[in-house]
Scaffold this motif. Sequence first.
Motif, PDB file in Angstrom:
ATOM      1  N   MET A 131       0.811  -1.168  -0.073  1.00 20.33           N
ATOM      2  CA  MET A 131       0.024   0.020   0.000  1.00 20.33           C
ATOM      3  C   MET A 131       0.811   1.180   0.003  1.00 20.33           C
ATOM      4  O   MET A 131       0.585   2.303  -0.791  1.00 20.33           O
ATOM      5  CB  MET A 131      -0.779   0.119   1.214  1.00 20.33           C
ATOM      6  N   SER A 134       2.503   1.730  -3.337  1.00 21.47           N
ATOM      7  CA  SER A 134       1.653   2.030  -4.489  1.00 21.47           C
ATOM      8  C   SER A 134       0.895   3.436  -4.378  1.00 21.47           C
ATOM      9  O   SER A 134       0.515   4.138  -5.237  1.00 21.47           O
ATOM     10  CB  SER A 134       0.581   1.040  -4.758  1.00 21.47           C
ATOM     11  N   SER A 135       1.316   3.910  -2.977  1.00 20.13           N
ATOM     12  CA  SER A 135       0.420   5.204  -2.673  1.00 20.13           C
ATOM     13  C   SER A 135       1.665   6.305  -3.233  1.00 20.13           C
ATOM     14  O   SER A 135       1.246   7.642  -3.359  1.00 20.13           O
ATOM     15  CB  SER A 135       0.418   5.572  -1.365  1.00 20.13           C
TER      16      SER A 135
ATOM     17  N   LYS C  50      -6.142   4.993   5.335  1.00 18.78           N
ATOM     18  CA  LYS C  50      -5.908   4.502   4.070  1.00 18.78           C
ATOM     19  C   LYS C  50      -7.196   4.525   2.685  1.00 18.78           C
ATOM     20  O   LYS C  50      -6.767   4.734   1.738  1.00 18.78           O
ATOM     21  CB  LYS C  50      -5.744   2.836   4.207  1.00 18.78           C
ATOM     22  N   ASP C  53      -6.788   7.752   1.083  1.00 23.87           N
ATOM     23  CA  ASP C  53      -5.726   7.877   0.195  1.00 23.87           C
ATOM     24  C   ASP C  53      -5.927   6.769  -1.016  1.00 23.87           C
ATOM     25  O   ASP C  53      -4.976   6.364  -1.514  1.00 23.87           O
ATOM     26  CB  ASP C  53      -4.306   7.408   0.743  1.00 23.87           C
ATOM     27  N   LEU C  55      -6.242   3.792  -0.800  1.00 23.20           N
ATOM     28  CA  LEU C  55      -5.424   2.460  -0.893  1.00 23.20           C
ATOM     29  C   LEU C  55      -6.453   1.289  -0.456  1.00 23.20           C
ATOM     30  O   LEU C  55      -6.263   0.208  -1.063  1.00 23.20           O
ATOM     31  CB  LEU C  55      -4.245   2.515   0.293  1.00 23.20           C
ATOM     32  N   LEU C  56      -7.369   1.667   0.356  1.00 27.69           N
ATOM     33  CA  LEU C  56      -8.552   0.764   0.491  1.00 27.69           C
ATOM     34  C   LEU C  56      -9.799   1.461   0.081  1.00 27.69           C
ATOM     35  O   LEU C  56      -9.910   2.790   0.121  1.00 27.69           O
ATOM     36  CB  LEU C  56      -8.818   0.483   1.819  1.00 27.69           C
TER      37      LEU C  56
END
Lengths: 179, 214, 261
Positions: A131, A134-135, C50, C53, C55-56
């Motif tokens: 994560m 990839s952010s 998350k 952002d 990401l989830l």
Amino acid sequence: MRDRVYFYLYLCLIILFTLIHNIYFLAISLVIIFILSRSDFRYLIKKSLFSVLFFSLIVSLSYLLMGLFKEIDYSFLALFNLRVFLLTYISFWVLENINIFKVLPKNVAALVALSFSQIYQFRNSFLDFWMGVSSRWSRFGYIKWIKSLKAMSFYFLNKTLHNGQEISMGMKSRGFFDD
Amino acid sequence: MHIPDGFISPITYIPAYAASAGLWYIASKKVEIDSQNISFLATLSALSFVFMMIAIPLPGGTSAHLSGISLLALIFGPWLSFVAASLVLVVEALIFGEGGITTLGINILAIAFIGSFSSYYVYKVLKKRNETLAIFLAGWVGVNLSAIFIAFILGIQPIIASIEGKPLFFPFDIKTTTLAIMIPHMLIGLVEGAVTVILYRFLKKNFKVMFDER
Amino acid sequence: MIEVKNIFFEYEDFRGRKKELLKDISFSVERGERVVLLGVNGSGKSTLLKILDALLFPKKGTYIFNGVEIKRKNFKKIAKSFRKEVAFLMQDPNTLLFNSTVKEEIEFGLREFGFDNVEDRAIEIAKRFGLEKYLDTPPYYLSGGEKQRVALAAILAIEPKLLLMDEPTSNLDPPTTGWLIDLLNDMEVTTIISTHNLSLAYEFGERALVLSKSHELIFDGELDRFLSDKQLLMKARLLHKHKHKHNGMEHSHYHLHDWKI
């Protein structure tokens, strides 16, 4: 004691389910286990179906495909899928309801328990790692991916050596070793 | 690539259990599991797990998992790698509920044992000729020998466990399983080999302390 | 800038049993705000960040960033502009570092998002973050605090509009914590920073979002008002109770030990 009895009973059952090839026997066993696991029934049935779906479908469909070319026995499909489902369902049910660490011998239990806790911790770090990287990416790219793979392997190898020492000291301080 | 429960007959999985138990016994002598090694083995199994979790993103939104066993075997030697990888399989089967219980022994033989030892010895035999090639082939062979073993075990089921020509467990013969399993693995093996080369080189350069010890 | 409406998030444990981690969360954040996200461990702070952002992705509910709904399906198309605008300092800086030198680490984002004069910019940023002497060092050789600096330098290099930080001081010693607070005060960027350290909350912002142990948003408003409301503090479990002695009399009452006014 209870866990051990249930575990050995479970082992005998799964061996029995692979020794007896009678569809009715397997079907009745499945119904009995459904009834015994009543409170977990919905959760277990979903989980087992999800777990066996992919491979069972591949085998069943390929078998049917084979039937186009030569004679096949359709009752095999019932026998095979029933057995796969039964074994999966009973395994989920039993293994989630007993304390497996009480069943294993002391040293093995310690090893498996420690491995489990480390695996769990590493797994979460691993997910966080991907994560995190990839952010920072605008989109996926193989060069970035390989770079990240290197950084990740370094990080986890370091963690492996470091955590190993830390746990060993922790166990020493709790008197796990005889020396 | 774990074989699920119900695919394999007792006449196969019981001897496989016995064989993997025997290998575990030898391993426990070789790597002294009783001593303080226990915490290191636990973290090593976590490392093995993480290597197995690496997924190569493929075009089209799919991905293929690496086995990571070759990398582990080259860094830590075949016995440690065998123990770590089989611990992962045990934890996955008993606690995570992934991979079969009856087939645990077969999975240990295929993935942990064959994977570790074939990779390690391919590397050892070839490294004097050309190290990069040796590492690459270690990765490729490790994956493919494991796959051949699995194809073999699945493929003999209709021969050894059927009644009057009717299959009882996995129904396809060796020719079919070999084709179905080996073609994708020959390709995945290329990636596994390449990744093993890249990561092994990188770690060897940056983790001098560890590699000098051995 | 941000609009979160009725977000739910579920998490599957290692056995595949589902657990709720965020329950019906709604709030919005305007440009320039400095928000502190408070809550005990396990309340869902990291998960919420998350999600912010991308990401989830939430199971239910909507997340709108600058007028665009962020969904798993459409994310690929907007990823580049989104990642350029939003930076996230994850709790463990190791997760953000993957290049072979500190210089490359800072340059990465600049190149990825099409900045010019990449090398000069990178050196200038490295100076601002006190990293000049590490330019050619691999990030993974550095200590935890130094990694944190590199990660920050790398993600702030692309001049994001929104900065998310997950417990940014948990790996830092007191001097570096002070440095970080100064840095944040000098920057003009919208921030959402999570912490469970109440004594630092004031340094990170004026507005508080508070998650309860049961994963609900129990407060959204001025930080001051939250920190002076004992009922709310107890509800968020950010107070602790322990036994101690006053003049020989043992008793117990609620404390805010790490909170100095």
